[in-house]
Structure formats: C-alpha cells, structure tokens
Scaffold this motif. Sequence first.
Motif, short mmCIF file in Angstrom:
data_model
loop_
_atom_site.label_atom_id
_atom_site.label_comp_id
_atom_site.label_asym_id
_atom_site.label_seq_id
_atom_site.Cartn_x
_atom_site.Cartn_y
_atom_site.Cartn_z
N SER A 48 23.15 -41.09 21.24
CA SER A 48 22.40 -41.31 22.48
C SER A 48 21.36 -42.41 22.33
O SER A 48 21.14 -43.18 23.25
CB SER A 48 21.75 -40.02 22.95
OG SER A 48 20.81 -39.58 22.01
N SER A 49 20.74 -42.51 21.17
CA SER A 49 19.73 -43.56 20.99
C SER A 49 20.35 -44.94 21.01
O SER A 49 19.73 -45.90 21.44
CB SER A 49 18.96 -43.34 19.69
OG SER A 49 19.81 -43.51 18.58
N VAL A 50 21.59 -45.05 20.55
CA VAL A 50 22.28 -46.35 20.56
C VAL A 50 22.79 -46.66 21.96
O VAL A 50 22.56 -47.74 22.49
CB VAL A 50 23.46 -46.34 19.55
CG1 VAL A 50 24.29 -47.59 19.69
CG2 VAL A 50 22.95 -46.21 18.14
N VAL A 51 23.46 -45.71 22.56
CA VAL A 51 24.10 -45.95 23.85
C VAL A 51 23.08 -46.16 24.98
O VAL A 51 23.34 -46.90 25.93
CB VAL A 51 25.09 -44.81 24.19
CG1 VAL A 51 25.68 -44.99 25.56
CG2 VAL A 51 26.20 -44.78 23.16
N GLU A 52 21.89 -45.58 24.85
CA GLU A 52 20.89 -45.78 25.91
C GLU A 52 20.44 -47.24 25.99
O GLU A 52 19.93 -47.67 27.01
CB GLU A 52 19.70 -44.86 25.71
CG GLU A 52 18.77 -45.26 24.61
CD GLU A 52 17.62 -44.29 24.43
OE1 GLU A 52 16.73 -44.63 23.64
OE2 GLU A 52 17.60 -43.22 25.04
N LYS A 53 20.68 -48.01 24.94
CA LYS A 53 20.32 -49.43 24.97
C LYS A 53 21.21 -50.23 25.93
O LYS A 53 20.87 -51.34 26.29
CB LYS A 53 20.37 -50.01 23.57
CG LYS A 53 19.29 -49.43 22.68
CD LYS A 53 19.25 -50.12 21.35
CE LYS A 53 18.40 -49.45 20.34
NZ LYS A 53 17.11 -49.17 20.47
N ILE A 54 22.33 -49.67 26.34
CA ILE A 54 23.20 -50.34 27.30
C ILE A 54 22.47 -50.55 28.62
O ILE A 54 22.72 -51.53 29.32
CB ILE A 54 24.52 -49.56 27.50
CG1 ILE A 54 25.34 -49.62 26.23
CG2 ILE A 54 25.32 -50.10 28.66
CD1 ILE A 54 26.57 -48.77 26.25
N GLN A 55 21.54 -49.67 28.94
CA GLN A 55 20.79 -49.83 30.18
C GLN A 55 20.05 -51.15 30.23
O GLN A 55 19.77 -51.68 31.31
CB GLN A 55 19.82 -48.67 30.37
CG GLN A 55 18.64 -48.71 29.42
CD GLN A 55 17.69 -47.55 29.61
OE1 GLN A 55 17.71 -46.93 30.66
NE2 GLN A 55 16.89 -47.28 28.62
N PHE A 56 19.74 -51.73 29.07
CA PHE A 56 19.02 -53.00 29.05
C PHE A 56 19.89 -54.17 29.49
O PHE A 56 19.39 -55.28 29.65
CB PHE A 56 18.43 -53.27 27.67
CG PHE A 56 17.38 -52.27 27.28
CD1 PHE A 56 16.31 -51.98 28.12
CD2 PHE A 56 17.45 -51.61 26.07
CE1 PHE A 56 15.35 -51.06 27.77
CE2 PHE A 56 16.49 -50.68 25.70
CZ PHE A 56 15.45 -50.42 26.57
N LEU A 57 21.17 -53.95 29.69
CA LEU A 57 22.04 -55.01 30.19
C LEU A 57 21.98 -55.11 31.71
O LEU A 57 22.45 -56.08 32.29
CB LEU A 57 23.49 -54.79 29.74
CG LEU A 57 23.70 -54.76 28.22
CD1 LEU A 57 25.16 -54.51 27.91
CD2 LEU A 57 23.21 -56.03 27.57
#
Length: 139
Positions: A48-57
């Motif tokens: 979850s900590s990695v995948v939540e960074k997708i929101q920054f796109l």
Amino acid sequence: MPSRSGGISRCRNTTPAPDPETYYRQNVAIPFFDNIQSDQEQQFSGLSSVVEKIQFLVPSLLCSLSITPDVSELAQFYEQDLPSSELLQSEVRMWRTSNMGIDHVDRAKTVRSLKLCDRQLYPNVHEHRSYHASNKLRV
C-alpha cells in the motif's frame, strides 16, 4: 487414536461471559476478526505504501505539491511492467511541468486523466495507466 479424558479442555478459550452473545464475541468473533486484520496488515502493508504513490501521477495532486515527489520506490516496484523504469522520475517531473501550465480548475483530478498523457513523451506514465486499466485496479 488419542484418548479422551474427562475434564476441561485446555485448548479452548474459556473466558467467562454473562450471556451467550458476549461469550461468542469474546471467544469467536473478536479473535477471528483480529486474525483477518493481522493477515491483511502483514500482506498489504508494504504494497500500500508503494501503490499509493500512483496518486501523484494525477495532475491536480501532482501540481499541488511544492516539489516533484520521489517515485523511485514506485519505479522499482513496477520495474518488470515499465518500458524503462529508470526514466520514471524524469517523466513525472516533465508531466508535472506540462500540467503546471493548465489552470488549476481545468486540471484532471482522477487517475483516468492519465489517458491524456502522450505515449511518446511519457511511456512509463502511460504504461501505468494501461496497466491499471487492463487489470481493473482501483487506486
């Protein structure tokens, strides 16, 4: 075959309770849900900590930040799926710069907005959109 002996079973919870509903909660339901929660935390905590960074796109979030976020963890996680994961950080920086010129009211606010990115200019950003659309992942 194990022998049966009389007496109290030492393998079960024997928490005293004033009524059957409370007994069920204390000895069955709460341990069951604790186990599920523990399993989920163990399985998804790193993901979850990695995948939540997708929101920054998403342009509206990306442009609201004072600096371009570090997406190296994201690039490493999706290394097998991206055309050139080592370029993702620079692509995100360019993606942010190109969206800064758009009025904040008109900036896209969802992950679906990644369909606006040019495949030639942003192959890794575009690949994230394609990957999540084909796998029907909701981020």
